[in-house]
Design a protein around this motif. Sequence first.
Motif, PDB file in Angstrom:
ATOM      1  N   UNK A   1       0.790  -1.200  -0.058  1.00  0.00           N
ATOM      2  CA  UNK A   1      -0.108  -0.068  -0.073  1.00  0.00           C
ATOM      3  C   UNK A   1       1.062   1.393  -0.150  1.00  0.00           C
ATOM      4  N   UNK A   2       1.897   1.221  -0.673  1.00  0.00           N
ATOM      5  CA  UNK A   2       2.843   2.244  -0.665  1.00  0.00           C
ATOM      6  C   UNK A   2       2.449   3.478  -1.036  1.00  0.00           C
ATOM      7  N   UNK A   3       1.526   3.696  -1.903  1.00  0.00           N
ATOM      8  CA  UNK A   3       0.921   5.076  -2.405  1.00  0.00           C
ATOM      9  C   UNK A   3      -0.366   5.300  -2.102  1.00  0.00           C
ATOM     10  N   UNK A   4      -0.793   4.645  -0.705  1.00  0.00           N
ATOM     11  CA  UNK A   4      -2.309   4.750  -0.116  1.00  0.00           C
ATOM     12  C   UNK A   4      -2.616   6.313  -0.016  1.00  0.00           C
ATOM     13  N   UNK A   5      -3.893   6.673  -0.857  1.00  0.00           N
ATOM     14  CA  UNK A   5      -4.478   7.857  -0.751  1.00  0.00           C
ATOM     15  C   UNK A   5      -4.979   8.291   0.723  1.00  0.00           C
ATOM     16  N   UNK A   6      -5.256   9.599   1.081  1.00  0.00           N
ATOM     17  CA  UNK A   6      -6.081  10.025   2.059  1.00  0.00           C
ATOM     18  C   UNK A   6      -7.432   9.205   2.268  1.00  0.00           C
ATOM     19  N   UNK A   7      -8.053   8.798   1.146  1.00  0.00           N
ATOM     20  CA  UNK A   7      -9.417   8.324   1.128  1.00  0.00           C
ATOM     21  C   UNK A   7      -8.989   6.882   1.554  1.00  0.00           C
ATOM     22  N   UNK A   8      -8.061   6.499   0.821  1.00  0.00           N
ATOM     23  CA  UNK A   8      -7.868   4.863   1.277  1.00  0.00           C
ATOM     24  C   UNK A   8      -7.578   4.667   2.794  1.00  0.00           C
ATOM     25  N   UNK A   9      -6.899   5.673   3.434  1.00  0.00           N
ATOM     26  CA  UNK A   9      -6.509   5.562   4.619  1.00  0.00           C
ATOM     27  C   UNK A   9      -7.652   5.657   5.640  1.00  0.00           C
ATOM     28  N   UNK A  10      -8.550   6.774   5.042  1.00  0.00           N
ATOM     29  CA  UNK A  10      -9.709   6.802   6.010  1.00  0.00           C
ATOM     30  C   UNK A  10     -10.663   5.513   5.897  1.00  0.00           C
ATOM     31  N   UNK A  11     -10.546   4.823   4.781  1.00  0.00           N
ATOM     32  CA  UNK A  11     -11.432   3.618   4.620  1.00  0.00           C
ATOM     33  C   UNK A  11     -10.908   2.624   5.475  1.00  0.00           C
TER      34      UNK A  11
END
Length: 501
Positions: A275-285
């Motif tokens: 998940x090296x380029x996890x987005x802020x939306x992905x982190x929130x999920x």
Amino acid sequence: MRPINAIAILPLCLTAVGAASTLFRGGTVVAFNKQTQGLNVIRGGSVLITNDRITGVFTSAPSKVPAGTEIVDITGKIITPGFIDTHRHGWQTAFKTIASNTTLIEFFGRYSSFVAPFFWNATDVYDSQLAGLYEALNAGVTSSLDHATHTWSKDASSAGLQACIDSGARVFWGFTFANITGLVTVEDLYPVIREMAKKPGLRNSPTTLGIAYDGWGPNPNVAEINKIMALAKELNVSVITTHSLQGPWGFNNSPEDIHALNYLNISTPIVFSHASFLTPAGAALLRSTNQYISITPESEMHYGQTHPVSYNIQDQASLGIDTHITFSTDILTQARIWLQQTRYERYLDVLEQSKLPRSNPMSAEQAFLLATRHGGLALRRPDLGIIAEGAKADLVIWDGNSPALLGWVDPVAAVILHASVGDIEAVLVDGKWVKRGGKLVAKGWPDARANFLRTAKRLQAIWRDMPMPEPPAEFNGVPVVSPVQADVLRGPGNGYGNVYI
């Protein structure tokens, strides 16, 4: 003497007389504090295990223990929970040292499951998987989430799963659904996983069945995914895992992809490797659905995935190994590398403002929790990665008088910053010794070692004679270029050298 996180010990003593029990007495116990969700260091403490569980954690030696209890004096030693690896490919052990300078693109085209099945047989898979698990156990890794990319046939699948069972390790074996051109389709694998779920010995071992799948997006085969997820429910798998790598690499399998298919917020844990380029939306999920990533520090440095944002999601992160053929197989090394890399990055944030850091941005305790407790959380197994009553008896005992640890005061710092695999005196999984007196005592290890050496020699000879592929001009539509190469020699040449195989 008093118990920690106490469940009364007296009823245990009266009712568990016939159970197999061991008391580790007099050592420094790195226990878990359920109130703070951190660590609780007990000096001169004791740990009682009965069968496969920890049944008592004490500030001193208990006055009563079950009849027939084995007493193990660990005075001067450190006892910790076993490490948890949430991403590995155990079957590849036979490739060790022949890929030391490889890139990720080269790995895909030379060492992955898209190439190996045309040269490997089921015996090779068994020998290589088993040897890799013994290596991990020797290093104090008691639990592993194996993204088992060797499931290209019924025989290969059965061999890899049997190796997990025979090792005595706690393995979350992620049966991989993948199309391999000229060999197998996902459709072919549905009946295979059903057979694996019925494998003799699986239910009575620490190994459990999981699923690994990398087809979540960005252009998913929804019918295929629905069928795989129906199987996951039918077989009650313990975990689902996926490689998640965005950015210039062009892969997705992101939290957003799985959420769009309504499969992220489920009771089964989903572990996103890298998940090296996890987005802020992905982190929130991840936070809202309580799903975790597996940071593989050495792999992400070695192969160039990097980890530019993983420092920001450590509350939903665990640690993994990945392809141990190219670097360390122990989580201790990963924890140490990640601790210092995080410190470097957070210090750099301050220095780039032309300021100086007032405090250290990450602690040894935080690294320890990532390597132990967080692995259990990622797998939704709160009984793993901790020393507390009711937890699984997966333990590591460290030789406090070794040259590396001699004179230690802080046991957490001793392990995370000073110890090595050579300082591990003993390892237990499910209350059973797999390493004792500094040596592996797991059943089958001597034969496994001899068989593996024969297998590795044969396979390494094949790969030695295999021409190296030319790097492509582009990969997934992204240009492939050469980074600036290091120079360690004065004058002509740079010392890059060869791979000596």
